[in-house]
Design a protein around this motif. Structure first.
Motif, PDB file in Angstrom:
ATOM      1  N   ALA A   4      -0.962  -7.230   4.775  1.00 47.30           N
ATOM      2  CA  ALA A   4      -1.326  -6.047   4.016  1.00 47.30           C
ATOM      3  C   ALA A   4      -0.445  -5.595   3.021  1.00 47.30           C
ATOM      4  O   ALA A   4      -0.719  -4.969   1.744  1.00 47.30           O
ATOM      5  N   GLU A   5       0.570  -6.156   2.966  1.00 44.31           N
ATOM      6  CA  GLU A   5       1.941  -5.948   2.088  1.00 44.31           C
ATOM      7  C   GLU A   5       1.619  -6.578   0.655  1.00 44.31           C
ATOM      8  O   GLU A   5       1.904  -5.929  -0.388  1.00 44.31           O
ATOM      9  N   ARG A   6       0.893  -7.696   0.643  1.00 44.71           N
ATOM     10  CA  ARG A   6       0.516  -8.487  -0.426  1.00 44.71           C
ATOM     11  C   ARG A   6      -0.892  -8.901  -0.640  1.00 44.71           C
ATOM     12  O   ARG A   6      -1.042  -9.399  -1.918  1.00 44.71           O
ATOM     13  N   ILE A   7      -1.789  -8.640   0.087  1.00 51.48           N
ATOM     14  CA  ILE A   7      -2.952  -8.811   0.036  1.00 51.48           C
ATOM     15  C   ILE A   7      -3.962  -7.333  -0.011  1.00 51.48           C
ATOM     16  O   ILE A   7      -3.759  -6.555   0.960  1.00 51.48           O
ATOM     17  N   VAL A   8      -4.612  -7.170  -0.962  1.00 52.21           N
ATOM     18  CA  VAL A   8      -5.625  -5.952  -0.998  1.00 52.21           C
ATOM     19  C   VAL A   8      -6.391  -5.709   0.154  1.00 52.21           C
ATOM     20  O   VAL A   8      -6.946  -6.846   0.718  1.00 52.21           O
ATOM     21  N   PRO A   9      -6.736  -4.590   0.435  1.00 52.64           N
ATOM     22  CA  PRO A   9      -7.711  -4.372   1.632  1.00 52.64           C
ATOM     23  C   PRO A   9      -8.889  -5.092   1.434  1.00 52.64           C
ATOM     24  O   PRO A   9      -9.597  -5.437   2.545  1.00 52.64           O
ATOM     25  N   GLU A  10      -9.481  -4.945   0.405  1.00 56.73           N
ATOM     26  CA  GLU A  10     -10.794  -5.620   0.192  1.00 56.73           C
ATOM     27  C   GLU A  10     -10.930  -7.148   0.609  1.00 56.73           C
ATOM     28  O   GLU A  10     -11.977  -7.669   0.600  1.00 56.73           O
ATOM     29  N   ARG A  11      -9.687  -7.737   0.451  1.00 53.84           N
ATOM     30  CA  ARG A  11      -9.848  -9.310   0.627  1.00 53.84           C
ATOM     31  C   ARG A  11      -9.070  -9.589   2.059  1.00 53.84           C
ATOM     32  O   ARG A  11      -8.988 -10.801   2.489  1.00 53.84           O
ATOM     33  N   LEU A  12      -8.836  -8.643   3.038  1.00 57.51           N
ATOM     34  CA  LEU A  12      -8.222  -8.885   4.268  1.00 57.51           C
ATOM     35  C   LEU A  12      -9.341  -8.279   5.270  1.00 57.51           C
ATOM     36  O   LEU A  12      -9.460  -7.147   5.250  1.00 57.51           O
ATOM     37  N   GLY A  13      -9.641  -9.116   6.293  1.00 51.39           N
ATOM     38  CA  GLY A  13     -10.530  -8.700   7.366  1.00 51.39           C
ATOM     39  C   GLY A  13     -10.229  -9.454   8.615  1.00 51.39           C
ATOM     40  O   GLY A  13      -8.995 -10.090   8.883  1.00 51.39           O
ATOM     41  N   LEU A  14     -11.087  -9.497   9.751  1.00 48.44           N
ATOM     42  CA  LEU A  14     -10.918 -10.270  10.904  1.00 48.44           C
ATOM     43  C   LEU A  14     -11.883 -11.158  11.133  1.00 48.44           C
ATOM     44  O   LEU A  14     -13.192 -11.018  10.776  1.00 48.44           O
ATOM     45  N   ALA A  15     -11.679 -12.064  11.843  1.00 45.91           N
ATOM     46  CA  ALA A  15     -12.362 -13.118  12.667  1.00 45.91           C
ATOM     47  C   ALA A  15     -12.537 -12.938  14.065  1.00 45.91           C
ATOM     48  O   ALA A  15     -11.502 -13.155  14.768  1.00 45.91           O
ATOM     49  N   ALA A  16     -13.475 -12.177  14.448  1.00 42.07           N
ATOM     50  CA  ALA A  16     -13.554 -12.021  16.060  1.00 42.07           C
ATOM     51  C   ALA A  16     -14.159 -13.024  16.709  1.00 42.07           C
ATOM     52  O   ALA A  16     -15.420 -13.426  16.766  1.00 42.07           O
TER      53      ALA A  16
END
Length: 275
Positions: free
Chosen positions: A175-187
């Motif tokens: 999260a320090e280098r990737i914007v929230p819109e591009r960061l998620g989870l694979a459950a």
């Protein structure tokens, strides 16, 4: 480009990527970029590797070696290092390293060239060719270029306390280098209740949700049934929904354009280009 990374404990990121690739609605490049050594060829495609239909020496390392004097990534140069996946011929495999020691031969510049090549691929009709990228467990050797250039970065996690705790520091650093819109989870190996718990515990959207399905998972992770995915299974139904949604987010194809009728590599489906 969709990149999956994981924390400790092997939560199922590689199996999830294999599932997505197997049902992807268009030609797709599956890149095994785990610096600790790849599992896609010896796992999902192990029988084909033993039979010689898939070569372990043709992939990430051979590309890095062949382009070591290049100053930039060349998507056309990547083609000769990509192999058609026999059980899913619309998938092109960039085989991973066979041991952690090979990572030193790639270098930061090698990962950067590879990232540029993956991001610039297009189909023969001029459409972008998607890349599904496995970077394995997050750590000091993680190839950051493949994370920073991705359209989506998913952290693989199972709905268990151990895996949720392992995912937290990974998400914090990403999260320090990737914007929230591009960061998620694979459950992975989850249930509706488990997915809800993971989302609540980690505070991130779920990009991919893969249910518990031991039989199909064994095909994709251990190469059961020669890696031939079953026609119907809960895991593949969920992966197909996720693949269509992810693909549709970035493309606007007609059904005819999405139809896969030939192997990705040998038929020349991919050509070099720029986005």
């Amino acid at each position: 480009m969709i990149t999956i990374v994981s924390g400790k404990g092997s939560p199922g990121g590689t199996t999830t990527l294999a599932a997505l690739a197997a049902v992807w609605p268009a030609p797709v490049l599956l890149a095994d970029c785990d610096p600790a050594g790849g599992d896609l060829a010896p796992g999902w495609l192990g029988q084909w590797l033993v039979a010689g239909a898939i070569r372990a020496d043709r992939g990430v390392l051979s590309h890095a070696t062949a382009t070591r004097h290049a100053t930039a990534g060349d998507p056309a140069a990547l083609l000769e290092h990509v192999q058609t996946v026999p059980p899913a011929r619309h998938v092109g495999l960039l085989a991973g390293l066979t041991s952690p020691g090979q990572h030193s031969a790639i270098s930061a510049a090698g990962w950067t060239r590879l990232t540029a090549s993956l991001a610039a691929f297009r189909t023969a009709t001029g459409r972008p060719a998607d890349a599904l990228v496995d970077v394995g467990r997050f750590g000091a050797a993680t190839p950051w270029p493949l994370l920073l250039a991705a359209d989506v970065v998913l952290v693989a996690v199972r709905p268990t306390q151990r895996h949720v705790l392992a995912a937290r520091p990974v998400l914090a650093e990403l999260a320090e280098r990737i914007v929230p819109e591009r960061l998620g989870l694979a459950a992975c190996a989850t249930s509706p209740a488990g997915t809800h718990e993971v989302r609540a515990a980690l505070g991130r959207d779920i990009g991919v949700e893969i249910p518990i399905d031991d039989r199909t998972a064994a095909v994709l992770s251990d190469g059961n049934d020669a890696g031939a995915v079953p026609g119907r299974s809960p895991l593949l139904r969920a992966a197909r929904r996720a693949a269509r949604r992810l693909h549709g987010t970035y493309h606007n194809y007609t059904p005819a354009e999405l139809r896969v009728t030939a192997p990705l590599v040998s038929a020349g489906v991919l050509t070099g280009g720029t986005r």
